[in-house]
Design a protein around this motif. Structure first.
Motif, PDB file in Angstrom:
ATOM      1  N   ASP A   1       8.979  -1.697  -6.879  1.00 26.94           N
ATOM      2  CA  ASP A   1       7.766  -2.016  -7.405  1.00 26.94           C
ATOM      3  C   ASP A   1       7.989  -2.488  -8.873  1.00 26.94           C
ATOM      4  O   ASP A   1       7.424  -3.373  -9.496  1.00 26.94           O
ATOM      5  CB  ASP A   1       6.729  -0.832  -7.472  1.00 26.94           C
ATOM      6  CG  ASP A   1       5.552  -0.947  -7.707  1.00 26.94           C
ATOM      7  OD1 ASP A   1       4.621  -1.498  -7.244  1.00 26.94           O
ATOM      8  OD2 ASP A   1       5.177  -0.969  -9.171  1.00 26.94           O
ATOM      9  N   LEU A   2       8.803  -1.652  -9.580  1.00 29.95           N
ATOM     10  CA  LEU A   2       8.972  -1.943 -10.975  1.00 29.95           C
ATOM     11  C   LEU A   2       9.976  -3.133 -11.543  1.00 29.95           C
ATOM     12  O   LEU A   2       9.656  -3.557 -12.544  1.00 29.95           O
ATOM     13  CB  LEU A   2       9.806  -0.676 -11.823  1.00 29.95           C
ATOM     14  CG  LEU A   2       8.659   0.543 -11.833  1.00 29.95           C
ATOM     15  CD1 LEU A   2       9.308   1.815 -12.485  1.00 29.95           C
ATOM     16  CD2 LEU A   2       7.219   0.315 -12.291  1.00 29.95           C
ATOM     17  N   THR A   3      10.961  -3.499 -10.529  1.00 31.19           N
ATOM     18  CA  THR A   3      11.759  -4.737 -10.923  1.00 31.19           C
ATOM     19  C   THR A   3      11.342  -5.820 -10.274  1.00 31.19           C
ATOM     20  O   THR A   3      11.976  -6.850 -10.896  1.00 31.19           O
ATOM     21  CB  THR A   3      13.143  -4.065 -10.525  1.00 31.19           C
ATOM     22  OG1 THR A   3      13.213  -3.875  -9.189  1.00 31.19           O
ATOM     23  CG2 THR A   3      13.606  -2.869 -11.392  1.00 31.19           C
ATOM     24  N   SER A   4      10.689  -5.824  -9.284  1.00 27.22           N
ATOM     25  CA  SER A   4      10.139  -7.216  -8.711  1.00 27.22           C
ATOM     26  C   SER A   4       9.432  -8.029  -9.640  1.00 27.22           C
ATOM     27  O   SER A   4       8.266  -7.517 -10.114  1.00 27.22           O
ATOM     28  CB  SER A   4       9.736  -7.007  -7.145  1.00 27.22           C
ATOM     29  OG  SER A   4       9.388  -8.185  -6.812  1.00 27.22           O
TER      30      SER A   4
ATOM     31  N   LYS B   1       2.046  -3.121 -11.521  1.00 22.66           N
ATOM     32  CA  LYS B   1       3.159  -2.228 -11.318  1.00 22.66           C
ATOM     33  C   LYS B   1       2.605  -0.720 -11.215  1.00 22.66           C
ATOM     34  O   LYS B   1       1.569  -0.132 -11.784  1.00 22.66           O
ATOM     35  CB  LYS B   1       4.098  -1.871 -12.463  1.00 22.66           C
ATOM     36  CG  LYS B   1       4.856  -3.380 -12.997  1.00 22.66           C
ATOM     37  CD  LYS B   1       5.534  -3.990 -11.939  1.00 22.66           C
ATOM     38  CE  LYS B   1       6.380  -5.071 -12.276  1.00 22.66           C
ATOM     39  NZ  LYS B   1       7.081  -5.782 -11.352  1.00 22.66           N
ATOM     40  N   MET B   2       3.207   0.239 -10.419  1.00 25.20           N
ATOM     41  CA  MET B   2       3.004   1.467 -10.075  1.00 25.20           C
ATOM     42  C   MET B   2       2.934   2.207 -11.396  1.00 25.20           C
ATOM     43  O   MET B   2       4.010   2.275 -12.035  1.00 25.20           O
ATOM     44  CB  MET B   2       3.827   2.252  -9.077  1.00 25.20           C
ATOM     45  CG  MET B   2       3.264   3.503  -8.730  1.00 25.20           C
ATOM     46  SD  MET B   2       4.313   4.382  -7.381  1.00 25.20           S
ATOM     47  CE  MET B   2       4.117   3.192  -5.879  1.00 25.20           C
TER      48      MET B   2
ATOM     49  N   ILE C   1      13.799   5.743 -13.233  1.00 30.84           N
ATOM     50  CA  ILE C   1      13.689   4.602 -12.985  1.00 30.84           C
ATOM     51  C   ILE C   1      13.144   3.355 -14.032  1.00 30.84           C
ATOM     52  O   ILE C   1      13.683   2.251 -13.945  1.00 30.84           O
ATOM     53  CB  ILE C   1      12.920   4.671 -11.581  1.00 30.84           C
ATOM     54  CG1 ILE C   1      13.538   5.432 -10.644  1.00 30.84           C
ATOM     55  CG2 ILE C   1      12.800   3.118 -10.928  1.00 30.84           C
ATOM     56  CD1 ILE C   1      14.803   5.072  -9.996  1.00 30.84           C
ATOM     57  N   TYR C   2      12.115   3.995 -14.525  1.00 35.63           N
ATOM     58  CA  TYR C   2      11.502   2.856 -15.766  1.00 35.63           C
ATOM     59  C   TYR C   2      12.753   2.762 -16.712  1.00 35.63           C
ATOM     60  O   TYR C   2      12.586   1.528 -17.032  1.00 35.63           O
ATOM     61  CB  TYR C   2      10.374   3.637 -16.054  1.00 35.63           C
ATOM     62  CG  TYR C   2       9.458   2.997 -17.322  1.00 35.63           C
ATOM     63  CD1 TYR C   2       8.584   1.873 -16.810  1.00 35.63           C
ATOM     64  CD2 TYR C   2       9.830   3.005 -18.602  1.00 35.63           C
ATOM     65  CE1 TYR C   2       7.819   1.364 -17.536  1.00 35.63           C
ATOM     66  CE2 TYR C   2       8.894   2.183 -19.347  1.00 35.63           C
ATOM     67  CZ  TYR C   2       7.994   1.406 -19.052  1.00 35.63           C
ATOM     68  OH  TYR C   2       7.565   0.636 -19.823  1.00 35.63           O
ATOM     69  N   LEU C   3      13.398   3.526 -17.053  1.00 30.10           N
ATOM     70  CA  LEU C   3      14.294   3.320 -18.248  1.00 30.10           C
ATOM     71  C   LEU C   3      15.592   2.989 -17.888  1.00 30.10           C
ATOM     72  O   LEU C   3      16.201   1.860 -18.491  1.00 30.10           O
ATOM     73  CB  LEU C   3      14.549   4.629 -18.969  1.00 30.10           C
ATOM     74  CG  LEU C   3      13.434   4.982 -19.664  1.00 30.10           C
ATOM     75  CD1 LEU C   3      13.824   6.629 -20.383  1.00 30.10           C
ATOM     76  CD2 LEU C   3      12.914   4.356 -20.688  1.00 30.10           C
ATOM     77  N   ILE C   4      16.044   3.191 -16.647  1.00 27.24           N
ATOM     78  CA  ILE C   4      17.367   2.803 -16.145  1.00 27.24           C
ATOM     79  C   ILE C   4      17.483   1.514 -15.194  1.00 27.24           C
ATOM     80  O   ILE C   4      18.268   0.612 -15.170  1.00 27.24           O
ATOM     81  CB  ILE C   4      18.321   3.727 -15.599  1.00 27.24           C
ATOM     82  CG1 ILE C   4      18.148   5.043 -16.667  1.00 27.24           C
ATOM     83  CG2 ILE C   4      19.630   3.331 -15.044  1.00 27.24           C
ATOM     84  CD1 ILE C   4      19.180   6.042 -16.300  1.00 27.24           C
TER      85      ILE C   4
END
Length: 278
Positions: free
Chosen positions: A232-235, A241-242, A270-273
């Motif tokens: 969700d965050l990278t696509s 975004k969630m 997940i958001y940072l890395i």
């Protein structure tokens, strides 16, 4: 009279050879001879240096310690390392065989493993094959994924080689998927990988699991949530975004008795890395 005639003849001879009347070289002749000497000296040094380099390369090519280091730094584990070397063994020959076997594996995994066994490099044991895979970085990950999907016994031993003690869950999952690449699509194989990872992570962190009240099933749910959040965050195809609040709400709904702070830290990681299975 005779001495004077001899001196005249001698002076003419010296002048022809580049000397003056006092028996010294002329300035121009001195410069010319000096330049020739320097050129000849440099040529001799280059020739001598070429001979030294040749012998140096020849010595390196026959240096068993060098070949041993190359073998063990590229293929960290082979069954043959722990055996008495056979007659005529050399690490230079072993390096060539390991390179050949790796190329064969990257074309056909079964043939590659059979090649290693035929040369006595690997024992016919799932644990030995798993150790070889774990300590080798020259194998094509797509071919390796196919091989592990077919050889679940090797996969089981490969999972147990991971030590996730005191690692944060998303970081442990990233390490796991660096060695055992996730499939491109969801399916039975991905579920199998997450299940095996969840049990291994709990086995490596029993105190943490008791403290957080987590079971392998709860870790399984968290891993799936992390994978979905990563997508969700990278696509670039996902516009909305969630949010962190949504992730916490959805995750706690699927896996109860998990603290809000812990789930929030998962989101932040997940958001940072980034993606856990990239």
């Amino acid at each position: 009279m005779g001495q004077g005639l001899w001196r005249v003849v001698r002076n003419q001879q010296l002048q022809q050879e580049g000397y003056n009347e006092q028996g010294y070289l002329t300035r121009e002749q001195s410069r010319r001879m000096a330049a020739n000497n320097i050129s000849n000296s440099n040529h001799r040094k280059q020739v001598q240096g070429g001979i030294d380099i040749y012998h140096l390369l020849k010595d390196l090519a026959n240096d068993e310690l060098l070949w041993q280091g190359l073998c063990k730094s590229t293929w960290g584990h082979c069954s043959i390392y722990n055996k008495n070397p056979p007659l005529g063994f050399s690490f230079r020959k072993l390096y060539m065989q390991l390179d050949e076997g790796s190329l064969t594996f990257n074309a056909n995994p079964d043939e590659g493993v059979n090649y290693f066994m035929s040369k006595g490099i690997l024992d016919d044991s799932p644990k030995e094959i798993a150790k070889f895979i774990f300590c080798t970085r020259t194998l094509n990950w797509k071919k390796l994924r196919i091989y592990l999907d077919e050889r679940r016994d090797v996969l089981d031993d490969l999972v147990t080689l991971h030590n996730f003690r005191n690692q944060f869950l998303p970081n442990a999952l990233r390490e796991f998927f660096r060695h055992i690449h996730a499939p491109e699509e969801r399916g039975e194989y991905l579920e199998t990988l997450i299940t095996k990872f969840s049990h291994r992570f709990c086995a490596c962190n029993p105190d943490l699991m008791r403290e957080l009240g987590l079971s392998p099933d709860a870790v399984y749910v968290l891993c799936y949530s992390l994978i979905l959040l990563s997508i969700d965050l990278t696509s670039p195809h996902v516009k909305n975004k969630m949010s962190k609040r949504e992730f916490i709400r959805n995750t706690r709904r699927a896996a109860q008795n998990i603290s809000e702070d812990f789930v929030g830290h998962l989101y932040d990681n997940i958001y940072l890395i980034g993606h856990v299975a990239a």
